[in-house]
Enzyme design. Structure first.
Site, PDB file in Angstrom:
ATOM      1  CG  ASP A 133      -2.022   1.050   1.086  1.00  0.00           C
ATOM      2  OD1 ASP A 133      -3.031   0.762   0.428  1.00  0.00           O
ATOM      3  OD2 ASP A 133      -1.856   2.161   1.637  1.00  0.00           O
ATOM      4  CD  GLU A 135       0.135   6.236   2.497  1.00  0.00           C
ATOM      5  OE1 GLU A 135      -0.373   7.334   2.161  1.00  0.00           O
ATOM      6  OE2 GLU A 135      -0.536   5.235   2.754  1.00  0.00           O
ATOM      7  CB  ALA A 136       1.874   8.711  -3.893  1.00  0.00           C
ATOM      8  CG  ASP A 233      -1.639   0.787  -3.809  1.00  0.00           C
ATOM      9  OD1 ASP A 233      -0.882   1.465  -3.096  1.00  0.00           O
ATOM     10  OD2 ASP A 233      -2.816   0.552  -3.516  1.00  0.00           O
ATOM     11  CG  HIS A 292      -4.249   8.059   5.110  1.00  0.00           C
ATOM     12  ND1 HIS A 292      -4.795   7.424   4.013  1.00  0.00           N
ATOM     13  CD2 HIS A 292      -5.271   8.710   5.715  1.00  0.00           C
ATOM     14  CE1 HIS A 292      -6.078   7.697   3.958  1.00  0.00           C
ATOM     15  NE2 HIS A 292      -6.412   8.461   4.981  1.00  0.00           N
ATOM     16  CG  ASP A 297      -3.034   2.602   5.273  1.00  0.00           C
ATOM     17  OD1 ASP A 297      -3.597   2.699   6.377  1.00  0.00           O
ATOM     18  OD2 ASP A 297      -2.994   3.534   4.448  1.00  0.00           O
TER      19      ASP A 297
END
Length: 348
Positions: A133, A135-136, A233, A292, A297
């Site tokens: 998962d 994060e961006a 993703d 998040h 996550d």
């Protein structure tokens, strides 16, 4: 980044499980023969799918027994379901539909054991599932052409034999296009500017990911696949990041399990009920950690996956990327493990 991701519609591929089993029962003659075959979807009737390679039809009388058991379970109230689950030492957490599905799959597994073991050499599942998962980078109101850069690459490794999270991986990533994180991104993910400033760039992090997966002997000794919470993703974040980093999309990430589709099909709920926090709630669990945070996550998505495996669901690859485009994968295809992780070549 659950709230930032696309929640694609769950497309039902067949009717209710009881209806399917009833079709099987109705199509059987008194001698146990089958007049017409009934196709079962791999996501909705997973134990039936397991024996496709072991039997060519549904002529065994056990399918009548399954249909009868399903009807009996359907007539139970929630207290009766819980009492029966306690009797069989099964988990009693979750809403009524989840309890019903859990009990049905328990009976089905018991009744199909002899069919499942007819061909013990058939390798029908993955040894490990890698839950990812990302994060961006993001802003409070992302424009359609906003360029997301991955800033956290986490993995929770599920052992499908022990049904436990066996190991984890986490690396932060330094963004290069927009090096400065927005205040919204910092608040959402908990990832600070100082963290990404000290991190490696994506190509170096991807090499660390490949090294870690190879140390776990994924794709060599063990059959494995990837699992995500939604489509974005891989089809968006990883796809976009590889273009930004001028590297080819890695072969080992070209197919994956979208758990939202699996959850919706298995428990027969609409797409509005496939958000991570809702899936946890319906299964009788609460989110553990910080929303998040990519690793947290991933761990919570893994908890949902483990509960689904316990309930009898076969988590099957259902999405892939081809020529940069997201595509569905048929649930009727045999299980195929992802290739040995290798670092992709740079583009010319």
């Amino acid at each position: 980044m659950g709230d930032q991701k696309e929640n694609r519609p769950v497309r039902p591929e067949c009717g209710d499980e009881e209806e399917l089993c009833n079709k099987v029962a109705k199509n059987m003659d008194l001698n146990g023969g089958v007049k017409t075959k009934c196709r079962f979807d791999g996501q909705d009737d997973t134990l039936i799918t397991s024996i496709r390679s072991c039997t060519s039809d549904f002529s065994d009388p056990v399918y009548k027994e399954i249909a009868i058991s399903n009807g009996w379970v359907n007539r139970m109230n929630k207290d009766e379901l819980r009492a029966k689950l306690v009797e069989y030492k099964l988990d009693t957490r979750g809403v009524k539909d989840v309890l019903r599905k859990r009990l049905k799959n328990y009976y089905k597994k018991q009744k199909l054991t002899h069919l499942l073991t007819k061909d013990s050499n058939v390798d029908t599942y993955y040894d490990y599932i890698c839950v990812i998962d990302f994060e961006a980078t993001c802003e409070e109101a992302n424009k359609p052409d906003y360029v997301h850069e991955i800033i956290e690459f986490p993995i929770a490794l599920i052992n499908t034999k022990t049904l436990e999270i066996e190991a984890t991986f986490q690396c932060y990533v330094k963004p290069e296009i927009k090096a400065q994180l927005s205040e919204f991104c910092i608040r959402l993910t908990g990832i600070t500017q100082d963290i990404v400033d000290k991190a490696e760039t994506f190509p170096n992090v991807l090499q660390s990911v490949v090294d870690w997966m190879r140390e776990k002997e994924l794709g060599t000794k063990y059959k494995y696949t990837l699992l995500t919470d939604g489509s974005w993703d891989m089809s968006k974040f990883l796809n976009m990041q590889c273009r930004l980093s001028n590297i080819k999309y890695p072969r080992f990430a070209k197919k994956w399990i979208n758990i939202r589709k699996c959850y919706g099909n298995f428990y027969k709920v609409p797409r509005t009920q496939t958000k991570l926090t809702i899936m946890l709630e319906k299964l009788g669990m609460t989110y553990d950690g910080r929303l998040h945070c990519g690793l947290d996550d991933s761990m919570n998505i893994a908890r949902v996956a483990i509960r689904m495996l316990n309930d009898g669901c076969e988590l099957r690859v259902n999405e892939r990327i081809h020529s940069g485009e997201l595509m569905n994968v048929s649930s009727s295809l045999p299980f195929e493990g992802a290739p040995t992780p290798q670092y992709p070549h740079f583009k010319n």
